[in-house]
Design an enzyme around this catalytic site. Sequence first.
Site, PDB file in Angstrom:
ATOM      1  N   ARG A  70      28.125  19.767 -21.557  1.00 51.46           N
ATOM      2  CA  ARG A  70      27.437  19.345 -22.878  1.00 51.46           C
ATOM      3  C   ARG A  70      27.468  20.493 -23.594  1.00 51.46           C
ATOM      4  O   ARG A  70      26.792  21.310 -23.675  1.00 51.46           O
ATOM      5  CB  ARG A  70      26.085  18.990 -22.202  1.00 51.46           C
ATOM      6  CG  ARG A  70      24.945  18.807 -23.602  1.00 51.46           C
ATOM      7  CD  ARG A  70      25.424  17.619 -24.631  1.00 51.46           C
ATOM      8  NE  ARG A  70      25.151  16.206 -23.934  1.00 51.46           N
ATOM      9  CZ  ARG A  70      25.683  15.252 -24.348  1.00 51.46           C
ATOM     10  NH1 ARG A  70      26.669  15.171 -25.290  1.00 51.46           N
ATOM     11  NH2 ARG A  70      25.362  13.967 -23.314  1.00 51.46           N
ATOM     12  N   GLN A 118      32.472   6.414 -22.111  1.00 49.84           N
ATOM     13  CA  GLN A 118      32.486   6.984 -23.658  1.00 49.84           C
ATOM     14  C   GLN A 118      33.267   7.920 -23.659  1.00 49.84           C
ATOM     15  O   GLN A 118      33.523   8.933 -22.708  1.00 49.84           O
ATOM     16  CB  GLN A 118      30.939   7.494 -24.187  1.00 49.84           C
ATOM     17  CG  GLN A 118      30.836   8.213 -25.001  1.00 49.84           C
ATOM     18  CD  GLN A 118      29.753   7.759 -26.317  1.00 49.84           C
ATOM     19  OE1 GLN A 118      29.735   6.718 -26.538  1.00 49.84           O
ATOM     20  NE2 GLN A 118      29.046   8.687 -26.707  1.00 49.84           N
ATOM     21  N   ARG A 124      37.745  14.558 -20.586  1.00 47.79           N
ATOM     22  CA  ARG A 124      36.629  15.627 -20.749  1.00 47.79           C
ATOM     23  C   ARG A 124      36.118  15.994 -19.336  1.00 47.79           C
ATOM     24  O   ARG A 124      35.341  17.010 -18.992  1.00 47.79           O
ATOM     25  CB  ARG A 124      35.660  15.332 -21.659  1.00 47.79           C
ATOM     26  CG  ARG A 124      34.908  14.280 -21.535  1.00 47.79           C
ATOM     27  CD  ARG A 124      33.804  13.919 -22.395  1.00 47.79           C
ATOM     28  NE  ARG A 124      33.124  12.603 -22.542  1.00 47.79           N
ATOM     29  CZ  ARG A 124      32.028  12.491 -23.007  1.00 47.79           C
ATOM     30  NH1 ARG A 124      31.256  13.227 -23.807  1.00 47.79           N
ATOM     31  NH2 ARG A 124      31.413  11.446 -22.862  1.00 47.79           N
ATOM     32  N   HIS A 181      35.939  17.820 -29.906  1.00 50.39           N
ATOM     33  CA  HIS A 181      34.497  17.742 -29.984  1.00 50.39           C
ATOM     34  C   HIS A 181      33.683  18.860 -30.181  1.00 50.39           C
ATOM     35  O   HIS A 181      32.863  19.076 -29.057  1.00 50.39           O
ATOM     36  CB  HIS A 181      34.128  16.582 -28.857  1.00 50.39           C
ATOM     37  CG  HIS A 181      32.463  16.090 -29.037  1.00 50.39           C
ATOM     38  ND1 HIS A 181      31.475  16.857 -29.284  1.00 50.39           N
ATOM     39  CD2 HIS A 181      32.045  14.423 -28.975  1.00 50.39           C
ATOM     40  CE1 HIS A 181      30.280  15.917 -29.435  1.00 50.39           C
ATOM     41  NE2 HIS A 181      31.075  14.831 -29.199  1.00 50.39           N
ATOM     42  N   ASP A 234      25.276  11.110 -37.903  1.00 53.39           N
ATOM     43  CA  ASP A 234      26.247  10.630 -36.807  1.00 53.39           C
ATOM     44  C   ASP A 234      27.130   9.813 -37.490  1.00 53.39           C
ATOM     45  O   ASP A 234      27.168   8.603 -37.944  1.00 53.39           O
ATOM     46  CB  ASP A 234      25.734   9.837 -35.556  1.00 53.39           C
ATOM     47  CG  ASP A 234      26.707   9.711 -34.645  1.00 53.39           C
ATOM     48  OD1 ASP A 234      28.016  10.124 -34.720  1.00 53.39           O
ATOM     49  OD2 ASP A 234      26.248   9.063 -33.460  1.00 53.39           O
ATOM     50  N   GLU A 265      33.529  17.446 -35.656  1.00 49.67           N
ATOM     51  CA  GLU A 265      34.671  17.367 -34.726  1.00 49.67           C
ATOM     52  C   GLU A 265      35.812  17.027 -35.461  1.00 49.67           C
ATOM     53  O   GLU A 265      35.890  16.179 -36.412  1.00 49.67           O
ATOM     54  CB  GLU A 265      34.175  16.033 -33.763  1.00 49.67           C
ATOM     55  CG  GLU A 265      32.658  16.464 -33.245  1.00 49.67           C
ATOM     56  CD  GLU A 265      31.939  15.101 -32.744  1.00 49.67           C
ATOM     57  OE1 GLU A 265      32.991  14.007 -32.140  1.00 49.67           O
ATOM     58  OE2 GLU A 265      30.780  15.160 -32.624  1.00 49.67           O
TER      59      GLU A 265
HETATM   60  C1  BG6 Z   1      29.531  12.086 -30.974  1.00 48.92           C
HETATM   61  C2  BG6 Z   1      29.199  10.601 -31.256  1.00 48.92           C
HETATM   62  O1  BG6 Z   1      30.900  12.114 -31.236  1.00 48.92           O
HETATM   63  O2  BG6 Z   1      29.327  12.145 -29.597  1.00 48.92           O
HETATM   64  C3  BG6 Z   1      27.838  10.311 -31.006  1.00 48.92           C
HETATM   65  O3  BG6 Z   1      29.671  10.503 -32.726  1.00 48.92           O
HETATM   66  C4  BG6 Z   1      27.485  10.781 -29.484  1.00 48.92           C
HETATM   67  O4  BG6 Z   1      27.333   9.087 -31.208  1.00 48.92           O
HETATM   68  C5  BG6 Z   1      27.849  12.096 -29.453  1.00 48.92           C
HETATM   69  O5  BG6 Z   1      26.046  10.612 -29.335  1.00 48.92           O
HETATM   70  C6  BG6 Z   1      27.817  12.703 -27.766  1.00 48.92           C
HETATM   71  O6  BG6 Z   1      28.495  11.416 -26.820  1.00 48.92           O
HETATM   72  P1  BG6 Z   1      28.299  11.893 -25.445  1.00 48.92           P
HETATM   73  O7  BG6 Z   1      29.200  10.990 -24.739  1.00 48.92           O
HETATM   74  O8  BG6 Z   1      28.913  13.254 -25.156  1.00 48.92           O
HETATM   75  O9  BG6 Z   1      27.177  11.992 -25.063  1.00 48.92           O
END
Ligand code: BG6
Length: 296
Positions: free
Chosen positions: A71, A90, A95, A163, A208, A267
């Site tokens: 994170r 997601q 990653r 990101h 966002d 990003e």
């Molecule tokens: C961003 C998205 O790129 O990543 C957000 O636009 C999302 O919607 C964020 O909450 C974090 O994503 P994740 O999967 O790392 O919790």
Amino acid sequence: MNSAMTTHPQTGRVVFLDGPGDLPMVEITTPWSTAEIHLLGATVTHFQKRGEQPMLFVSKFSRFEKDVPIRGGIPVIFPWFGKPADKPGQHGFVRQQMWEVKEFFSPPDGSVFVRLHLPKVGESPLCPGAAVEYVIGISEQLTAELIVTNTGAQPLVFEDCLHTYFATGDIAGVSVSGLTGQEYLDAVQDFLPIMDAMPAIQVEQEVDRVYLNAPQTTEIRDEQWKRVIRVEKENSRSTVVWNPWIAKSKRMQDYGDEEYLQMICVESGNVRTDAITLAPGVTRSLKIKLSSLALA
Ligand code: BG6
């Protein structure tokens, strides 16, 4: 494990070590800066110029565990962005995979480059034929280049995104400029298209936004830390700006309730309708250059 490799006598230094959670990582020192790269996700988790605050944010609550994305820092998003209905999970799957170091090199000016790759990624039916490398450059600035080659016989369609979580003093004094007059899809409002008419983005609620067709440089101005970070990019048509604000911060398990005050994601990639189609045999690289200047 703790082995050191001196890449140039008084210039760059690279040390391999076991980081948090015993995960393999690399520490880099150059005449201008220090940096850290985790092999998990090829995530750059630290970059700091001498005499400056860190450029990248990592949550104090990040899990450092195999198969779990870090994170913060710069997670590499590939081969899809967000959560399309037909994809498992997601933001792709690289990653949370363990990358390998292919080589280091240090030009005479003292900068250090690390080339990583992800073996066998092209065996996945989610990106058949893809060969993926990632070159990180550490000097007075940070560069990162995601290089994708289609080694298969069919066109390869993918999204990519670096990101980047930028560390900030206090979000109240942060503004992001460079996107005025650009349309964005507002993920907070089910991707409603909105024209950005403001001179700069200021974060006073959850932000966002997916800016499509936005290849230009952006700048993050930080009044508290008296710094401007410049985000330059090549082969990136999309810019995503994200800050979770209060409620979403509380929902995220690996993120502090108040950490939204200390970061903003800007990003760089190619997402949604900016997705890339690569013909067989073709290579494409997405590159960012992150630099900073002190405010007078
Ligand atoms: C961003 C998205 O790129 O990543 C957000 O636009 C999302 O919607 C964020 O909450 C974090 O994503 P994740 O999967 O790392 O919790």
